[in-house]
Design a protein around this motif. Structure first.
Motif, mmCIF file in Angstrom:
data_model
loop_
_atom_site.group_PDB
_atom_site.id
_atom_site.type_symbol
_atom_site.label_atom_id
_atom_site.label_comp_id
_atom_site.label_asym_id
_atom_site.label_seq_id
_atom_site.Cartn_x
_atom_site.Cartn_y
_atom_site.Cartn_z
ATOM 1 N N HIS A 12 0.862 -1.180 -0.034
ATOM 2 C CA HIS A 12 -0.179 0.019 -0.059
ATOM 3 C C HIS A 12 0.905 1.221 -0.018
ATOM 4 C CE1 HIS A 12 -3.617 -2.249 0.399
ATOM 5 N NE2 HIS A 12 -3.143 -2.760 1.704
ATOM 6 N N GLU A 13 2.071 1.332 0.709
ATOM 7 C CA GLU A 13 3.121 2.242 0.734
ATOM 8 C C GLU A 13 3.534 2.591 -0.691
ATOM 9 O OE1 GLU A 13 3.843 4.233 3.424
ATOM 10 O OE2 GLU A 13 2.217 3.111 4.407
ATOM 11 N N GLU A 14 3.855 1.756 -1.394
ATOM 12 C CA GLU A 14 4.277 1.819 -2.842
ATOM 13 C C GLU A 14 3.051 2.330 -3.667
ATOM 14 O OE1 GLU A 14 7.739 -1.609 -3.794
ATOM 15 O OE2 GLU A 14 5.757 -2.263 -3.361
ATOM 16 N N ILE A 15 1.996 1.868 -3.732
ATOM 17 C CA ILE A 15 0.836 2.355 -4.539
ATOM 18 C C ILE A 15 0.661 4.110 -4.133
ATOM 19 C CG2 ILE A 15 -1.389 2.356 -4.597
ATOM 20 C CD1 ILE A 15 -1.251 -0.677 -4.325
ATOM 21 N N LEU A 16 0.820 4.177 -2.667
ATOM 22 C CA LEU A 16 0.430 5.535 -2.116
ATOM 23 C C LEU A 16 1.720 6.569 -2.735
ATOM 24 C CD1 LEU A 16 -1.298 7.609 -0.684
ATOM 25 C CD2 LEU A 16 0.232 6.855 1.246
ATOM 26 N N LYS A 17 2.730 6.239 -2.992
ATOM 27 C CA LYS A 17 3.892 6.935 -3.336
ATOM 28 C C LYS A 17 3.815 7.133 -4.723
ATOM 29 C CE LYS A 17 7.211 5.660 0.409
ATOM 30 N NZ LYS A 17 8.463 5.063 0.567
ATOM 31 N N ASN A 18 3.406 6.149 -5.691
ATOM 32 C CA ASN A 18 3.172 6.308 -7.010
ATOM 33 C C ASN A 18 2.246 7.185 -7.340
ATOM 34 O OD1 ASN A 18 5.336 4.665 -7.590
ATOM 35 N ND2 ASN A 18 4.110 2.804 -7.731
ATOM 36 N N VAL A 19 0.972 7.192 -6.805
ATOM 37 C CA VAL A 19 -0.091 7.943 -6.831
ATOM 38 C C VAL A 19 0.263 9.421 -6.516
ATOM 39 C CG1 VAL A 19 -2.365 8.584 -5.888
ATOM 40 C CG2 VAL A 19 -2.002 6.124 -6.421
ATOM 41 N N LEU A 20 0.948 9.693 -5.579
ATOM 42 C CA LEU A 20 1.533 11.107 -5.200
ATOM 43 C C LEU A 20 2.502 11.387 -6.182
ATOM 44 C CD1 LEU A 20 1.853 10.809 -1.231
ATOM 45 C CD2 LEU A 20 -0.105 12.028 -2.489
ATOM 46 N N GLY A 21 3.068 10.846 -6.531
ATOM 47 C CA GLY A 21 4.012 10.948 -7.797
ATOM 48 C C GLY A 21 3.404 11.751 -9.119
ATOM 49 N N SER A 22 2.122 10.942 -9.284
ATOM 50 C CA SER A 22 1.558 11.016 -10.481
ATOM 51 C C SER A 22 0.623 12.441 -10.360
ATOM 52 C CB SER A 22 0.524 9.905 -11.072
ATOM 53 O OG SER A 22 -0.243 9.518 -9.922
ATOM 54 N N PHE A 23 0.225 12.445 -9.193
ATOM 55 C CA PHE A 23 -0.389 14.071 -8.796
ATOM 56 C C PHE A 23 0.758 15.054 -9.011
ATOM 57 C CE2 PHE A 23 -4.212 12.611 -5.932
ATOM 58 C CZ PHE A 23 -4.611 12.067 -7.064
ATOM 59 N N GLU A 24 1.917 14.992 -8.384
ATOM 60 C CA GLU A 24 2.612 15.955 -8.603
ATOM 61 C C GLU A 24 3.047 16.258 -10.025
ATOM 62 O OE1 GLU A 24 5.903 15.024 -6.226
ATOM 63 O OE2 GLU A 24 5.042 15.085 -4.225
ATOM 64 N N ILE A 25 2.981 15.334 -10.906
ATOM 65 C CA ILE A 25 3.104 15.748 -12.411
ATOM 66 C C ILE A 25 2.186 16.712 -13.070
ATOM 67 C CG2 ILE A 25 3.295 14.606 -14.610
ATOM 68 C CD1 ILE A 25 4.370 12.021 -13.412
ATOM 69 N N GLU A 26 0.989 16.638 -12.286
ATOM 70 C CA GLU A 26 -0.213 17.524 -12.879
ATOM 71 C C GLU A 26 -0.245 18.669 -11.784
ATOM 72 O OE1 GLU A 26 -1.972 16.551 -15.336
ATOM 73 O OE2 GLU A 26 -0.868 14.752 -15.766
ATOM 74 N N ASN A 27 0.802 18.616 -11.384
ATOM 75 C CA ASN A 27 0.832 20.253 -10.285
ATOM 76 C C ASN A 27 -0.163 20.213 -9.164
ATOM 77 O OD1 ASN A 27 3.230 21.080 -11.477
ATOM 78 N ND2 ASN A 27 2.053 22.129 -12.848
ATOM 79 N N ILE A 28 -0.499 18.952 -8.738
ATOM 80 C CA ILE A 28 -1.654 18.782 -7.928
ATOM 81 C C ILE A 28 -0.707 18.338 -6.359
ATOM 82 C CG2 ILE A 28 -3.611 17.410 -6.618
ATOM 83 C CD1 ILE A 28 -4.360 17.041 -9.891
ATOM 84 N N LYS A 29 -0.786 19.414 -5.531
ATOM 85 C CA LYS A 29 -0.086 18.858 -4.261
ATOM 86 C C LYS A 29 -0.938 18.348 -3.136
ATOM 87 C CE LYS A 29 3.712 21.003 -6.050
ATOM 88 N NZ LYS A 29 4.718 19.972 -6.707
ATOM 89 N N ILE A 30 -0.568 17.368 -2.536
ATOM 90 C CA ILE A 30 -1.334 16.501 -1.501
ATOM 91 C C ILE A 30 -0.324 16.089 -0.488
ATOM 92 C CG2 ILE A 30 -3.036 14.810 -0.835
ATOM 93 C CD1 ILE A 30 -4.274 14.660 -3.472
ATOM 94 N N SER A 31 -0.641 16.583 0.696
ATOM 95 C CA SER A 31 0.359 16.065 1.754
ATOM 96 C C SER A 31 0.542 14.251 1.925
ATOM 97 C CB SER A 31 0.167 16.578 3.211
ATOM 98 O OG SER A 31 -0.865 16.139 3.796
#
Length: 51
Positions: A12-31
């Protein structure tokens, strides 16, 4: 003779990190903590539906 196939299942940690990384590509910042809480809510809801 049967061939053994090993299937990789991400944590689940790997999935979460990948999702956050793809959000950052779209300039969506989530803690990380907010995303982790949201993911836990989703996982809890999925478990309730499967029971």
């Amino acid at each position: 003779m049967a061939k053994v196939v090993k299937i990789y299942k991400p944590t689940h940690e790997e999935i979460l990190k990948n999702v956050l990384g793809s959000f950052e590509i779209e300039n969506i910042k989530i803690s990380y903590t907010t995303a982790k809480k949201s993911m836990q809510k989703v996982l809890d809801k999925i478990k309730k539906e499967n029971v």
